[in-house]
Design a protein around this motif. Structure first.
Motif, PDB file in Angstrom:
ATOM      1  N   MET A 166       0.850  -1.190   0.000  1.00  0.00           N
ATOM      2  CA  MET A 166       0.000   0.000   0.000  1.00  0.00           C
ATOM      3  C   MET A 166       0.879   1.231   0.000  1.00  0.00           C
ATOM      4  SD  MET A 166      -2.691   1.046   2.930  1.00  0.00           S
ATOM      5  CE  MET A 166      -3.255   2.698   3.156  1.00  0.00           C
ATOM      6  N   ASN A 167       0.577   2.123  -0.885  1.00  0.00           N
ATOM      7  CA  ASN A 167       1.364   3.336  -0.975  1.00  0.00           C
ATOM      8  C   ASN A 167       0.440   4.528  -0.778  1.00  0.00           C
ATOM      9  OD1 ASN A 167       3.032   5.422  -1.520  1.00  0.00           O
ATOM     10  ND2 ASN A 167       4.021   4.429  -3.266  1.00  0.00           N
ATOM     11  N   ASN A 168       0.657   5.228   0.318  1.00  0.00           N
ATOM     12  CA  ASN A 168      -0.241   6.319   0.653  1.00  0.00           C
ATOM     13  C   ASN A 168       0.176   7.648   0.055  1.00  0.00           C
ATOM     14  OD1 ASN A 168      -2.041   4.909   2.719  1.00  0.00           O
ATOM     15  ND2 ASN A 168       0.038   4.371   3.336  1.00  0.00           N
ATOM     16  N   SER A 169       1.396   7.702  -0.437  1.00  0.00           N
ATOM     17  CA  SER A 169       1.839   8.938  -1.055  1.00  0.00           C
ATOM     18  C   SER A 169       1.708   8.807  -2.563  1.00  0.00           C
ATOM     19  CB  SER A 169       3.296   9.217  -0.699  1.00  0.00           C
ATOM     20  OG  SER A 169       4.108   8.237  -1.282  1.00  0.00           O
ATOM     21  N   ALA A 170       1.983   9.889  -3.220  1.00  0.00           N
ATOM     22  CA  ALA A 170       1.899   9.851  -4.686  1.00  0.00           C
ATOM     23  C   ALA A 170       3.191  10.343  -5.298  1.00  0.00           C
ATOM     24  CB  ALA A 170       0.731  10.706  -5.157  1.00  0.00           C
ATOM     25  N   PRO A 171       4.291   9.638  -5.007  1.00  0.00           N
ATOM     26  CA  PRO A 171       5.545  10.070  -5.608  1.00  0.00           C
ATOM     27  C   PRO A 171       5.505   9.867  -7.107  1.00  0.00           C
ATOM     28  CG  PRO A 171       5.832   7.950  -4.568  1.00  0.00           C
ATOM     29  CD  PRO A 171       4.450   8.409  -4.240  1.00  0.00           C
ATOM     30  N   ARG A 172       6.219  10.720  -7.769  1.00  0.00           N
ATOM     31  CA  ARG A 172       6.269  10.602  -9.215  1.00  0.00           C
ATOM     32  C   ARG A 172       6.903   9.274  -9.558  1.00  0.00           C
ATOM     33  NH1 ARG A 172       9.567  12.017 -13.450  1.00  0.00           N
ATOM     34  NH2 ARG A 172      11.280  12.365 -12.022  1.00  0.00           N
ATOM     35  N   ARG A 214      13.718   8.999  -2.639  1.00  0.00           N
ATOM     36  CA  ARG A 214      12.372   8.607  -2.241  1.00  0.00           C
ATOM     37  C   ARG A 214      11.315   9.571  -2.804  1.00  0.00           C
ATOM     38  NH1 ARG A 214       8.817   5.266  -2.175  1.00  0.00           N
ATOM     39  NH2 ARG A 214       6.984   6.544  -1.911  1.00  0.00           N
ATOM     40  N   GLU A 215      11.486  10.841  -2.546  1.00  0.00           N
ATOM     41  CA  GLU A 215      10.428  11.803  -2.863  1.00  0.00           C
ATOM     42  C   GLU A 215      10.363  12.165  -4.344  1.00  0.00           C
ATOM     43  OE1 GLU A 215       8.257  12.214  -0.904  1.00  0.00           O
ATOM     44  OE2 GLU A 215       8.909  12.477   1.161  1.00  0.00           O
ATOM     45  N   SER A 247      11.713   2.570  -3.801  1.00  0.00           N
ATOM     46  CA  SER A 247      11.392   1.862  -2.562  1.00  0.00           C
ATOM     47  C   SER A 247      12.614   1.895  -1.638  1.00  0.00           C
ATOM     48  CB  SER A 247      11.029   0.413  -2.873  1.00  0.00           C
ATOM     49  OG  SER A 247      12.157  -0.254  -3.398  1.00  0.00           O
ATOM     50  N   TYR A 248      12.382   1.580  -0.379  1.00  0.00           N
ATOM     51  CA  TYR A 248      13.481   1.590   0.588  1.00  0.00           C
ATOM     52  C   TYR A 248      14.597   0.626   0.163  1.00  0.00           C
ATOM     53  CZ  TYR A 248      10.504   4.181   3.915  1.00  0.00           C
ATOM     54  OH  TYR A 248       9.732   5.123   4.540  1.00  0.00           O
ATOM     55  N   PHE A 281       4.590   4.571   6.581  1.00  0.00           N
ATOM     56  CA  PHE A 281       3.168   4.555   6.211  1.00  0.00           C
ATOM     57  C   PHE A 281       2.959   5.410   4.962  1.00  0.00           C
ATOM     58  CE2 PHE A 281      -1.016   6.663   6.473  1.00  0.00           C
ATOM     59  CZ  PHE A 281      -1.851   5.564   6.455  1.00  0.00           C
ATOM     60  N   LEU A 282       3.566   6.581   4.981  1.00  0.00           N
ATOM     61  CA  LEU A 282       3.458   7.485   3.833  1.00  0.00           C
ATOM     62  C   LEU A 282       4.077   6.860   2.586  1.00  0.00           C
ATOM     63  CD1 LEU A 282       2.741  10.461   2.988  1.00  0.00           C
ATOM     64  CD2 LEU A 282       5.089  11.032   3.563  1.00  0.00           C
ATOM     65  N   ASP A 283       5.166   6.130   2.782  1.00  0.00           N
ATOM     66  CA  ASP A 283       5.900   5.572   1.650  1.00  0.00           C
ATOM     67  C   ASP A 283       5.397   4.195   1.216  1.00  0.00           C
ATOM     68  OD1 ASP A 283       7.544   7.801   1.702  1.00  0.00           O
ATOM     69  OD2 ASP A 283       8.923   6.895   3.146  1.00  0.00           O
ATOM     70  N   GLY A 284       4.372   3.703   1.910  1.00  0.00           N
ATOM     71  CA  GLY A 284       3.831   2.392   1.537  1.00  0.00           C
ATOM     72  C   GLY A 284       4.765   1.250   1.871  1.00  0.00           C
ATOM     73  N   GLU A 285       5.533   1.411   2.946  1.00  0.00           N
ATOM     74  CA  GLU A 285       6.526   0.398   3.299  1.00  0.00           C
ATOM     75  C   GLU A 285       6.111  -0.445   4.504  1.00  0.00           C
ATOM     76  OE1 GLU A 285       9.441  -0.355   1.857  1.00  0.00           O
ATOM     77  OE2 GLU A 285       9.643   1.244   0.373  1.00  0.00           O
ATOM     78  N   ARG A 324       4.191  14.955   3.839  1.00  0.00           N
ATOM     79  CA  ARG A 324       3.687  14.877   2.461  1.00  0.00           C
ATOM     80  C   ARG A 324       3.975  16.193   1.723  1.00  0.00           C
ATOM     81  NH1 ARG A 324      -2.016  12.629   2.629  1.00  0.00           N
ATOM     82  NH2 ARG A 324      -0.968  10.616   2.731  1.00  0.00           N
ATOM     83  N   ARG A 359       9.496  17.446  -5.101  1.00  0.00           N
ATOM     84  CA  ARG A 359       9.165  16.939  -6.447  1.00  0.00           C
ATOM     85  C   ARG A 359       8.861  18.074  -7.406  1.00  0.00           C
ATOM     86  NH1 ARG A 359       6.767  12.997  -3.570  1.00  0.00           N
ATOM     87  NH2 ARG A 359       4.700  13.939  -3.503  1.00  0.00           N
TER      88      ARG A 359
END
Lengths: 207, 192
Positions: A1-7, A167-168, A173-174, B20-24, B51, B58
Motif C-alpha cells: 500500500m502506498n499512501n503517497s503519490a511520488p512521481r 524517495r520523494e 522503494s526503501y 506509512f506514507l511511503d507504503g513500506e 507529504r 518533487r
C-alpha cells in the motif's frame, strides 16, 4: 500500500508509444549506433536531469552529471546485462555520479557545515553558504521558496539528501534506495526520518 | 494521548508515519496507523507536513527539469562519447623479462598512434642519414690478392734468412708488407 503519490520513476523500462522499441535501441547501442544513442539521450534526458537536479540543486552541475551519465552509458553499455531494466541501470549511473559530486562538494567546502548525522544531531557549526542561494539572478527568477528549499537541503549531509530525493522525487522503494546508496534499509529509514524532520523545520513557512 | 501517537516516537524503528506514507508497512501495520490517524490530529498534521515536503521537492525538481536548456547536450554527449571510444591499438602482451627488441617490435604494430608513427619515422631517417655519412671501411687485401702478383712493389729488403717486401694493392690502395722466409734450417734446439 502506498499512501503517497511520488512521481513514478517508470523504471520498468517500458517504451512510450510511437517511439523505437527499447530492446532494439539497446541492441543498436551495443553496436555504437549513433542514431540510437541520440534517441536514448532525447528520451531520458529530462528524467535524468530531474534526478540530478534534485540531488545537487544546481542547474549547471545537474547538466554536467546528465552529460557524463550518457557518455558512461555509451562506454559501458556492454556491461548492461539486462538483469534490471535499462532505466534502473541508467538511473543508478546518474545517482552515483550525483552522489559523488555531493561528496566532493562536501570535501571542497571550506566553511563549517551544519549536517545532521544518522542520529539527527547537528554536526559542526552553522553553514553560511547554501547551494545556489548566492546567485542574485537565481533568487529573482526562482522566488523565495526555491531559495529556502535549497538552503534547507544544503544543511543535509550528502547521504541524507540523496536518500530523501531518491524517495520523494524518484519514488524508489526503501530496498532500492539501500542498494543505490549502499547502506541498510534501517539506515535508509533513519536518514529519511531525520531529513524529513529537518526539512519540515526549515520549510514550515511554506508548508 | 493515544499510546500509539507516532509524533512522540523519535528513534529508529518507532517511526511509522514515514513508512506509512511511503507504503513500506505491512497491511496490518498500515491499518493500525490509519486507525490512529482517525483520532490523532497531531499525527495527521505530522503526516501532512511530510507529504508537503515531498510535494515541494518533487515540484521543484520537475519544474527545474522543464525549464532546463537541453540544447547542445547531444552534441556534447556525442563529442564526449566519440572521444572516449577511439579504437585502441591492439595490445600485444609483452612478457616482463622481454628485452628492448620485443618492445620495439611490439611498437611496430600496424595500428601505430601518430606519435609512435612519427617516432619510428624519425628513427628510420636518422639511421639512414647516419649510415650515409659513414665512409665504407677500407677493404682488407686478401692473402690470395697478395699472391696474385698484380700488386705494385714499393720497396723490398733481402736478408740471409728471407726478405721483406712492401707492395701496394692496385685495387684497394692498401699497403701490404710481406715477409718471406728463405731459411729452411730448423730452429736451434733450445736445449743446446
Amino acid at each position: 500500500m502506498n499512501n503517497s503519490a511520488p512521481r513514478s520513476s517508470n523504471d520498468s523500462g517500458h517504451d512510450e508509444p510511437g517511439l523505437p522499441d527499447l530492446p532494439d535501441l539497446i541492441d543498436r547501442l551495443r553496436r555504437h549506433d549513433e542514431k540510437a544513442f541520440e534517441v536514448v539521450v532525447q528520451r531520458y534526458r529530462k528524467r535524468a536531469y530531474t534526478t540530478a537536479y534534485a540531488m545537487l540543486g544546481d542547474e549547471a552541475e545537474a547538466m554536467d552529471v546528465v552529460q557524463e551519465a550518457f557518455i558512461r552509458v555509451f562506454k559501458t553499455i556492454g556491461a548492461f546485462k539486462g538483469e534490471s531494466s535499462f532505466y534502473t541501470w541508467f538511473h543508478r549511473i546518474v545517482t552515483n555520479l550525483a552522489i559523488d559530486r555531493l561528496r566532493r562538494r562536501k570535501t571542497r567546502q571550506t566553511q563549517p557545515l551544519t549536517y545532521i548525522n544518522d542520529e539527527g544531531e547537528d554536526e559542526g557549526e552553522e553553514r553560511h553558504e547554501a547551494d545556489g542561494i548566492n546567485n542574485p539572478d537565481r533568487v529573482l527568477e526562482s522566488g523565495q521558496l526555491r531559495v529556502d528549499l535549497n538552503r534547507a537541503l544544503s544543511e543535509l549531509s550528502p547521504d541524507h539528501r540523496a536518500v530523501i530525493m531518491l524517495r520523494e522525487v524518484d519514488g524508489l522503494s526503501y530496498i532500492k534506495i539501500a542498494e543505490v546508496t549502499n547502506c541498510s534499509i534501517g539506515t535508509v529509514m533513519s536518514r529519511l526520518f531525520y531529513a524529513r524532520k529537518k526539512l519540515q523545520e526549515r520549510l514550515k513557512e511554506h508548508l | 494521548m493515544d499510546k500509539l501517537c507516532y509524533t512522540l516516537k523519535d528513534k529508529l524503528g518507532k517511526d511509522k508515519l514515514g513508512p506509512f506514507l511511503d507504503g513500506e508497512l505491512t497491511e496490518e501495520e498500515s491499518s493500525a496507523v490509519a486507525a490512529h490517524l482517525e483520532t490523532c490530529s497531531q499525527c495527521r498534521d505530522a503526516l501532512m507536513g511530510m507529504r508537503s515536503v515531498g510535494v515541494l521537492l518533487r515540484d521543484d525538481a520537475i519544474k527545474a527539469a522543464e525549464e532546463a536548456n537541453y540544447s547542445g547536450l547531444w552534441d556534447r554527449v556525442r563529442a564526449g562519447s566519440l572521444a572516449e571510444t577511439v579504437p585502441a591499438a591492439p595490445v600485444t602482451p609483452v612478457k616482463g623479462n622481454d628485452g628492448w627488441l620485443e618492445h620495439f617490435l611490439a611498437g611496430l604494430r600496424p595500428m601505430l598512434t601518430p606519435i609512435e608513427g612519427l617516432a619510428v619515422a624519425l628513427l628510420v631517417v636518422g639511421v639512414v642519414y647516419f649510415a650515409a655519412t659513414l665512409r665504407p671501411p677500407m677493404a682488407r687485401p686478401s692473402v690470395m690478392e697478395a699472391a696474385t702478383g698484380n700488386e705494385a712493389e714499393i720497396d723490398s729488403i733481402e736478408t740471409d734468412s728471407g726478405a721483406v717486401m712492401v707492395v701496394q694493392s692496385p685495387e684497394s690502395g692498401a699497403t701490404i708488407i710481406i715477409l718471406v722466409d728463405t731459411d729452411n734450417t730448423p730452429d736451434e734446439d733450445p736445449t743446446t
